[in-house]
Design an enzyme around this catalytic site. Structure first.
Site, PDB file in Angstrom:
ATOM      1  N   GLY A  10       2.090  -9.639  -0.122  1.00 60.57           N
ATOM      2  CA  GLY A  10       2.477  -8.504   0.723  1.00 60.57           C
ATOM      3  C   GLY A  10       3.234  -8.978   1.945  1.00 60.57           C
ATOM      4  N   GLY A  12       4.263  -6.866   4.471  1.00 62.59           N
ATOM      5  CA  GLY A  12       4.183  -5.924   5.582  1.00 62.59           C
ATOM      6  C   GLY A  12       3.650  -6.630   6.822  1.00 62.59           C
ATOM      7  N   GLY A  15       0.534  -8.975   6.082  1.00 57.70           N
ATOM      8  CA  GLY A  15       0.875 -10.192   5.337  1.00 57.70           C
ATOM      9  C   GLY A  15       1.668 -11.156   6.199  1.00 57.70           C
ATOM     10  N   ASP A 207      -1.833  -1.477  -5.433  1.00 52.65           N
ATOM     11  CA  ASP A 207      -1.952  -2.588  -6.398  1.00 52.65           C
ATOM     12  C   ASP A 207      -3.063  -3.584  -6.032  1.00 52.65           C
ATOM     13  OD1 ASP A 207       0.401  -1.247  -6.783  1.00 52.65           O
ATOM     14  OD2 ASP A 207       1.647  -3.019  -7.026  1.00 52.65           O
ATOM     15  N   HIS A 228      -1.796  13.834   6.917  1.00 51.87           N
ATOM     16  CA  HIS A 228      -1.091  13.971   8.194  1.00 51.87           C
ATOM     17  C   HIS A 228      -0.572  15.400   8.311  1.00 51.87           C
ATOM     18  CE1 HIS A 228       1.602  13.245  11.514  1.00 51.87           C
ATOM     19  NE2 HIS A 228       1.166  11.994  11.614  1.00 51.87           N
ATOM     20  N   ARG A 272      -6.040  13.850  13.303  1.00 52.05           N
ATOM     21  CA  ARG A 272      -5.276  14.370  12.162  1.00 52.05           C
ATOM     22  C   ARG A 272      -6.113  15.176  11.189  1.00 52.05           C
ATOM     23  NH1 ARG A 272      -1.977   8.743  11.472  1.00 52.05           N
ATOM     24  NH2 ARG A 272      -0.727   9.119  13.319  1.00 52.05           N
ATOM     25  N   HIS A 337      -1.424  10.603   3.925  1.00 53.17           N
ATOM     26  CA  HIS A 337      -0.760   9.673   4.848  1.00 53.17           C
ATOM     27  C   HIS A 337      -1.360   8.268   4.853  1.00 53.17           C
ATOM     28  CE1 HIS A 337       1.586   8.371   8.217  1.00 53.17           C
ATOM     29  NE2 HIS A 337       0.543   8.199   8.992  1.00 53.17           N
ATOM     30  N   SER A 377      -3.485   1.658  13.064  1.00 54.90           N
ATOM     31  CA  SER A 377      -3.318   0.944  11.808  1.00 54.90           C
ATOM     32  C   SER A 377      -2.387  -0.252  11.951  1.00 54.90           C
ATOM     33  CB  SER A 377      -2.776   1.913  10.774  1.00 54.90           C
ATOM     34  OG  SER A 377      -2.356   1.216   9.672  1.00 54.90           O
ATOM     35  N   LEU A 378      -1.303  -0.070  12.692  1.00 56.92           N
ATOM     36  CA  LEU A 378      -0.418  -1.213  12.944  1.00 56.92           C
ATOM     37  C   LEU A 378      -1.224  -2.309  13.634  1.00 56.92           C
ATOM     38  CD1 LEU A 378       2.787   0.614  14.255  1.00 56.92           C
ATOM     39  CD2 LEU A 378       2.420  -0.327  11.984  1.00 56.92           C
TER      40      LEU A 378
HETATM   41  C1  LIG Z   1       5.589   7.030   7.430  1.00 55.61           C
HETATM   42  C2  LIG Z   1       4.483   6.256   8.054  1.00 55.61           C
HETATM   43  C3  LIG Z   1       4.409   6.124   9.428  1.00 55.61           C
HETATM   44  C4  LIG Z   1       3.374   5.415  10.021  1.00 55.61           C
HETATM   45  N1  LIG Z   1       3.328   5.323  11.377  1.00 55.61           N
HETATM   46  C5  LIG Z   1       2.352   4.599  11.954  1.00 55.61           C
HETATM   47  C6  LIG Z   1       2.315   4.438  13.363  1.00 55.61           C
HETATM   48  O1  LIG Z   1       3.182   4.921  14.091  1.00 55.61           O
HETATM   49  N2  LIG Z   1       1.299   3.713  13.894  1.00 55.61           N
HETATM   50  C7  LIG Z   1       0.328   3.132  13.116  1.00 55.61           C
HETATM   51  O2  LIG Z   1      -0.564   2.481  13.666  1.00 55.61           O
HETATM   52  N3  LIG Z   1       0.354   3.267  11.779  1.00 55.61           N
HETATM   53  C8  LIG Z   1       1.343   3.973  11.184  1.00 55.61           C
HETATM   54  N4  LIG Z   1       1.366   4.095   9.827  1.00 55.61           N
HETATM   55  C9  LIG Z   1       0.431   3.305   9.019  1.00 55.61           C
HETATM   56  C10 LIG Z   1       0.888   1.855   8.991  1.00 55.61           C
HETATM   57  O3  LIG Z   1       2.298   1.809   9.010  1.00 55.61           O
HETATM   58  C11 LIG Z   1       0.401   1.112   7.758  1.00 55.61           C
HETATM   59  O4  LIG Z   1      -0.955   1.345   7.543  1.00 55.61           O
HETATM   60  C12 LIG Z   1       0.608  -0.391   7.927  1.00 55.61           C
HETATM   61  O5  LIG Z   1       1.948  -0.651   8.296  1.00 55.61           O
HETATM   62  C13 LIG Z   1       0.256  -1.110   6.650  1.00 55.61           C
HETATM   63  O6  LIG Z   1       0.659  -2.447   6.749  1.00 55.61           O
HETATM   64  P1  LIG Z   1       0.280  -3.461   5.595  1.00 55.61           P
HETATM   65  O7  LIG Z   1       0.872  -4.761   5.992  1.00 55.61           O
HETATM   66  O8  LIG Z   1      -1.160  -3.409   5.331  1.00 55.61           O
HETATM   67  O9  LIG Z   1       0.992  -2.891   4.265  1.00 55.61           O
HETATM   68  P2  LIG Z   1       2.501  -2.516   3.910  1.00 55.61           P
HETATM   69  O10 LIG Z   1       3.401  -2.515   5.068  1.00 55.61           O
HETATM   70  O11 LIG Z   1       2.420  -1.291   3.083  1.00 55.61           O
HETATM   71  O12 LIG Z   1       2.971  -3.731   2.997  1.00 55.61           O
HETATM   72  C14 LIG Z   1       2.478  -3.936   1.699  1.00 55.61           C
HETATM   73  C15 LIG Z   1       3.215  -5.101   1.073  1.00 55.61           C
HETATM   74  O13 LIG Z   1       2.584  -5.440  -0.158  1.00 55.61           O
HETATM   75  C16 LIG Z   1       3.560  -5.640  -1.151  1.00 55.61           C
HETATM   76  N5  LIG Z   1       2.952  -5.375  -2.466  1.00 55.61           N
HETATM   77  C17 LIG Z   1       2.223  -4.306  -2.845  1.00 55.61           C
HETATM   78  N6  LIG Z   1       1.843  -4.431  -4.132  1.00 55.61           N
HETATM   79  C18 LIG Z   1       2.325  -5.620  -4.565  1.00 55.61           C
HETATM   80  C19 LIG Z   1       2.303  -6.313  -5.815  1.00 55.61           C
HETATM   81  N7  LIG Z   1       1.700  -5.812  -6.898  1.00 55.61           N
HETATM   82  N8  LIG Z   1       2.940  -7.508  -5.899  1.00 55.61           N
HETATM   83  C20 LIG Z   1       3.591  -8.028  -4.831  1.00 55.61           C
HETATM   84  N9  LIG Z   1       3.649  -7.401  -3.636  1.00 55.61           N
HETATM   85  C21 LIG Z   1       3.039  -6.223  -3.512  1.00 55.61           C
HETATM   86  C22 LIG Z   1       4.669  -4.662  -0.773  1.00 55.61           C
HETATM   87  O14 LIG Z   1       5.887  -5.011  -1.357  1.00 55.61           O
HETATM   88  C23 LIG Z   1       4.668  -4.821   0.743  1.00 55.61           C
HETATM   89  O15 LIG Z   1       5.426  -5.953   1.099  1.00 55.61           O
HETATM   90  C24 LIG Z   1       2.384   4.819   9.217  1.00 55.61           C
HETATM   91  C25 LIG Z   1       2.452   4.931   7.842  1.00 55.61           C
HETATM   92  C26 LIG Z   1       3.471   5.672   7.264  1.00 55.61           C
HETATM   93  C27 LIG Z   1       3.475   5.820   5.768  1.00 55.61           C
END
Ligand SMILES: Cc1cc2nc3c(=O)[nH]c(=O)nc-3n(C[C@H](O)[C@H](O)[C@H](O)COP(=O)(O)OP(=O)(O)OC[C@H]3O[C@@H](n4cnc5c(N)ncnc54)[C@H](O)[C@@H]3O)c2cc1C
Length: 554
Positions: A10, A12, A15, A207, A228, A272, A337, A377-378
């Site tokens: 991941g 994001g 990761g 996943d 949301h 929310r 959301h 969440s960020l």
């Molecule tokens: C539109 C939107 C706005 C938001 N705004 C806010 C905000 O303002 N403030 C806040 O705190 N939170 C916000 N959130 C929530 C927050 O953005 C997310 O919860 C957070 O960014 C998740 O980060 P992450 O690194 O866990 O996952 P993600 O950023 O979702 O990254 C997941 C990663 O895993 C990879 N991946 C997934 N499955 C596989 C696989 N099978 N094989 C290889 N790679 C895979 C993907 O490619 C990606 O790189 C928002 C969410 C959304 C949807």
């Protein structure tokens, strides 16, 4: 065979932050099914919470808001860590060059977000996720961290109770590959795409949660799905909560600010779950516009503010809704959301499987409990991404590479590609979306949930005989969508079963047949484990440190 000390799944925020930590001392690689900068984190608009000035806004206030917001289901030891460490993560980003909006004195500007008692949400206009992701990605490049981009992880390899690596499809060649590692960190995001209406990117298919569950890790509190309140009618693209934070308000079909009925103090800035439920109640009682949407009015706000701080919101409304937000209110409706539940971890990202760690939205260390506050969440992704990294380094220094016996490698790819006939996955996903939205949505009730459970199991049976038309190898999205569907079916079953079992209303989980919170029976976490073909539930007590549960009023 490819080998690394630590492989992070991941790209994001969670990761990348984990990788920035592990690369200091361990041979690290990051794998992602998209390019890291296309991860869902990039979409975050509103901002990120941190109590920066503890004299005016002590970390305990942030903790209290978070715990109250969670409807007292959050584990308070984890919340304490989140709120104490958030300041350092913001300053770290600032020092790495992230451009946060600033006050006239040059300090990081902060505003209100939902459920907050103090303006502690840091932001970069309305493209906060974008700014944070770019900054982390620069650190990834600076540290020469190896990235396997467009590489889809299909299974985790576990031998003798230890995670020893993973398999993935290199989407660019269509080849199935293996990575051997001492430790694996999952940071694969949420599973929003199980629902018909969702703000999540198409890639958010849960996943990592399904992969971990399939090898025996527990999934915690999966019934808690956040809806949301303000997503653009039709496309469900998010319209940030911070629009309401600066004074935007919601109107129903009678032109009333209906939130006065439900949260007279906080109004549109109630958390929310409360705002979404209020909207759904208005719809059920005939006060929704065309029975499906509301108006978010920001016309009274300063034009410079809308064009500046809310440039993206303005653009989204214009490009995808044909609405000029300076002149017309934006039509909005609730949509899925966020996934509060996920892979059960402790405060160091450790799962129940040795060598397997998880952080970010795919994990449940339980800082959000039954309902997440905007902006938390960020921060969770950064704080616990780093912590998972620290522990994974410690673990990998003490453990050798494990064995990988090839015979255990499940190979869905070849069996799917070799099938000549069957049902198309698209019909199954369409049915799943409708079931989850209608029967496992904002309002839940026993009979509908049970019906959904039966129907999901029928879909799981039908899934066994799916067939994909495209048998080519390079960038075969038919194939990856089919595998993702398998993950989503598994998770939908757990979300539904969790919702059936929880006979109370708490946070985002609202049962019309059990409308009260029931701390006597349900102040506990539900953890689902895979038992051959069955599901076994275990229950954990909620960790309470500072704040005893009380009624939640806004
Ligand atoms: C539109 C939107 C706005 C938001 N705004 C806010 C905000 O303002 N403030 C806040 O705190 N939170 C916000 N959130 C929530 C927050 O953005 C997310 O919860 C957070 O960014 C998740 O980060 P992450 O690194 O866990 O996952 P993600 O950023 O979702 O990254 C997941 C990663 O895993 C990879 N991946 C997934 N499955 C596989 C696989 N099978 N094989 C290889 N790679 C895979 C993907 O490619 C990606 O790189 C928002 C969410 C959304 C949807």
């Amino acid at each position: 065979m490819i080998t690394h000390d630590i492989i992070i799944v991941g790209g994001g925020l969670a990761g990348m932050r984990a990788a920035i930590e592990t690369c200091k001392t361990a041979d690290t690689a990051l794998i992602s099914k998209t390019h890291p900068l296309r991860s869902h984190s990039i979409c975050a608009q509103g901002g990120v919470n941190a109590a920066l000035d503890w004299e005016k806004d002590p970390w305990e206030s942030h903790a209290f808001d978070t715990i109250k917001g969670s409807d007292y289901l959050a584990d308070q030891d984890a919340v304490e860590i989140l709120c104490k460490e958030s300041r350092d993560r913001i300053y770290e980003l600032d020092h790495w060059g992230a451009i946060f909006d600033k006050t006239h004195e040059g300090k990081i500007a902060q505003k209100y977000s939902g459920g907050a008692s103090y303006p502690r949400c840091c932001y970069s206009g309305d493209v906060t996720g974008h700014e944070m992701m770019q900054t982390y990605f620069e650190q990834i490049l600076k540290n020469n961290i190896q990235i396997y981009v467009e590489s889809f992880v299909t299974s985790l390899l576990v031998e003798n109770g230890k995670c020893t690596g993973l398999t993935f499809i290199d989407l660019k060649t269509g080849e199935l590959e293996i990575i051997r590692a001492r430790a694996v960190i999952l940071a694969t995001g949420g599973c929003g795409r199980t629902y018909l209406r969702s703000t999540n990117s198409l890639q958010c298919t849960g996943d990592g949660m399904a992969l971990a569950y399939n090898v025996g890790a527990g999934l915690k509190d999966m019934e808690f799905i956040q809806f949301h309140p303000t997503t653009l009618l039709g496309t469900n693209i998010l319209i940030s909560e911070t629009v309401r934070g600066v004074g935007g308000y919601l109107l129903n079909a009678n032109n009333e600010r209906f939130m006065a009925r439900y949260a007279p103090d906080k109004m549109e800035l109630a958390p929310r779950d409360i705002v979404s439920r209020s909207m759904q109640t208005e719809i059920l009682e005939g006060r929704g516009i065309d029975n499906e949407y509301f108006l978010l009015d920001m016309r009274h706000l300063d034009e410079d503010l809308i064009r500046g701080e809310f440039a993206q919101v303005y653009d989204i409304a214009k490009s995808f809704g044909g609405i000029d937000a300076l002149k017309e209110p934006i039509p909005v409706q609730p949509a899925q959301h966020y996934t509060m539940g996920g892979i059960k971890t402790n405060i160091w990202g450790e799962t129940s499987i040795k060598g397997l760690f998880a952080a970010g939205e795919c994990a449940c260390v339980s800082v959000h409990g039954a309902n997440r506050l905007g902006g938390n969440s960020l921060m969770e992704a950064m704080v616990f991404g780093r912590r998972a990294g620290i522990k994974a380094v410690e673990y990998s220094a003490k453990h050798n590479l494990g064995n990988i016996s090839k015979c255990i490698i499940k190979n869905e790819m070849h069996s799917l590609l070799n099938k000549k006939e069957g049902e198309k996955p698209s019909t199954i996903i369409n049915e799943l979306h409708t079931i989850m939205w209608n029967d496992v949505g904002i309002f839940r009730e026993k009979n509908k949930l049970k019906n959904a459970f039966i129907k999901i199991n029928e879909l799981k049976e039908r899934y066994k005989s799916i067939y994909i038309e495209d048998d080519s190898r390079i960038f075969n999205t038919d194939l990856t969508n089919a595998i993702e569907l398998g993950f989503m079916l598994e998770l939908s079953e757990l979300i539904t079963l969790g919702a059936i079992n929880r006979e109370e209303s708490r946070g985002s989980h609202y049962r019309t047949d059990f409308q009260e919170r029931d701390d006597t029976h349900y102040l506990k976490h539900a953890i689902a484990y895979k038992n051959d073909t069955d599901i076994r539930f275990e229950y954990d007590n909620v960790t309470i440190t500072l704040f005893e549960p009380k009624e939640r009023k806004y």
